[in-house]
Write a protein that holds these residues in place. Sequence first.
Motif, PDB file in Angstrom:
ATOM      1  N   GLU A   1       0.793  -1.228   0.000  1.00  0.00           N
ATOM      2  CA  GLU A   1       0.000   0.000   0.000  1.00  0.00           C
ATOM      3  C   GLU A   1       0.825   1.277   0.000  1.00  0.00           C
ATOM      4  O   GLU A   1       0.341   2.332  -0.407  1.00  0.00           O
ATOM      5  N   PHE A   2       2.065   1.193   0.434  1.00  0.00           N
ATOM      6  CA  PHE A   2       2.803   2.421   0.723  1.00  0.00           C
ATOM      7  C   PHE A   2       3.239   3.144  -0.542  1.00  0.00           C
ATOM      8  O   PHE A   2       3.692   2.538  -1.511  1.00  0.00           O
ATOM      9  N   SER A   3       3.122   4.459  -0.489  1.00  0.00           N
ATOM     10  CA  SER A   3       3.618   5.324  -1.559  1.00  0.00           C
ATOM     11  C   SER A   3       4.073   6.633  -0.936  1.00  0.00           C
ATOM     12  O   SER A   3       3.344   7.230  -0.135  1.00  0.00           O
ATOM     13  N   PHE A   4       5.264   7.075  -1.312  1.00  0.00           N
ATOM     14  CA  PHE A   4       5.759   8.341  -0.788  1.00  0.00           C
ATOM     15  C   PHE A   4       5.007   9.533  -1.375  1.00  0.00           C
ATOM     16  O   PHE A   4       5.162  10.665  -0.921  1.00  0.00           O
ATOM     17  N   ASP A   5       4.178   9.270  -2.404  1.00  0.00           N
ATOM     18  CA  ASP A   5       3.372  10.333  -2.987  1.00  0.00           C
ATOM     19  C   ASP A   5       2.005  10.447  -2.323  1.00  0.00           C
ATOM     20  O   ASP A   5       1.205  11.311  -2.695  1.00  0.00           O
ATOM     21  N   ALA A   6       1.734   9.586  -1.358  1.00  0.00           N
ATOM     22  CA  ALA A   6       0.429   9.590  -0.692  1.00  0.00           C
ATOM     23  C   ALA A   6       0.281  10.832   0.190  1.00  0.00           C
ATOM     24  O   ALA A   6       1.243  11.537   0.490  1.00  0.00           O
ATOM     25  N   THR A   7      -0.940  11.085   0.593  1.00  0.00           N
ATOM     26  CA  THR A   7      -1.221  12.213   1.491  1.00  0.00           C
ATOM     27  C   THR A   7      -1.908  11.761   2.769  1.00  0.00           C
ATOM     28  O   THR A   7      -2.078  12.565   3.690  1.00  0.00           O
ATOM     29  N   THR A   8      -2.289  10.498   2.831  1.00  0.00           N
ATOM     30  CA  THR A   8      -2.957   9.985   4.028  1.00  0.00           C
ATOM     31  C   THR A   8      -2.202   8.776   4.568  1.00  0.00           C
ATOM     32  O   THR A   8      -1.497   8.075   3.837  1.00  0.00           O
ATOM     33  N   ILE A   9      -2.381   8.530   5.846  1.00  0.00           N
ATOM     34  CA  ILE A   9      -1.741   7.392   6.510  1.00  0.00           C
ATOM     35  C   ILE A   9      -2.287   6.089   5.934  1.00  0.00           C
ATOM     36  O   ILE A   9      -3.502   5.911   5.844  1.00  0.00           O
ATOM     37  N   PRO A  10      -1.423   5.145   5.526  1.00  0.00           N
ATOM     38  CA  PRO A  10      -1.906   3.848   5.039  1.00  0.00           C
ATOM     39  C   PRO A  10      -2.468   3.010   6.186  1.00  0.00           C
ATOM     40  O   PRO A  10      -2.331   3.361   7.361  1.00  0.00           O
ATOM     41  N   ARG A  11      -3.100   1.915   5.836  1.00  0.00           N
ATOM     42  CA  ARG A  11      -3.686   1.037   6.838  1.00  0.00           C
ATOM     43  C   ARG A  11      -2.610   0.535   7.801  1.00  0.00           C
ATOM     44  O   ARG A  11      -1.535   0.140   7.389  1.00  0.00           O
TER      45      ARG A  11
END
Length: 254
Positions: free
Chosen positions: A167-177
Amino acid sequence: MSRVHIVIPARFGSSRLPGKLMLDLAGKPVIAHVVELAMTVADSVYVATDHADIYDCVSKLGANAVMTAITHNSGTDRLAEVAEKLVFADEDIVVNLQGDEPLMPTALLQQVAKLLEVNPNAGIATLMQPITQFEDLINPNVVKVVQGENNSALYFSRAPIPFPRDEFSFDATTIPRGDYYRHLGLYAYRVKTLKQVTQMAEHPLESLEKLEQLRPLAHGVKIVVDVAQETPEHGIDTLEDLERVRRLLHVEFN
């Protein structure tokens, strides 16, 4: 029953704010606020310092000051010298309260000491808080900790841990599960462990991550960690921090 001592390492030098512990905060030095805070929690409070001005200030407050070597590399070493000089019992507990944290909640001092008291197989106790912002999860200045069974700390890192591979992406903006925790740098040590830690060689993991707590963990010391009951204010590292605490105290006193 183990005695609980609060020891406040109070080094005069500071690269970002020289002499900060003696700077004025609401009419008295920063270190005076920290000492008075500690004395509301424990009868056994000591300031471990390397400077005569701090020693004299603390003594005038009626508190216990101990002159320690100027050559110590860390506050842990300074605590260990106090424990040796004052012949603390091996099973006693030492809570490390930094001299630049005048707003540390007393509940956290009590919590971290109690955590070590109820975990007799542990040598060190510390606290953590949930990470709720993605920016904090990927910020290397926010130290992360993962916890196993029975409150045991498994690892500390500047990297995002645990790592959700799918699930992880450094481009994300929200905390992953998942559950993610920030480590708070408040410690309680069993005295015999405190002495052992200062004799341990630096471990490669400690050197790699630049995290002192990885030394005892890598050498097999059990560290227990629990969620902090309150959110502490950041300590005083800069002039801006000092002004922030001055404002907070002004609101509190008025």
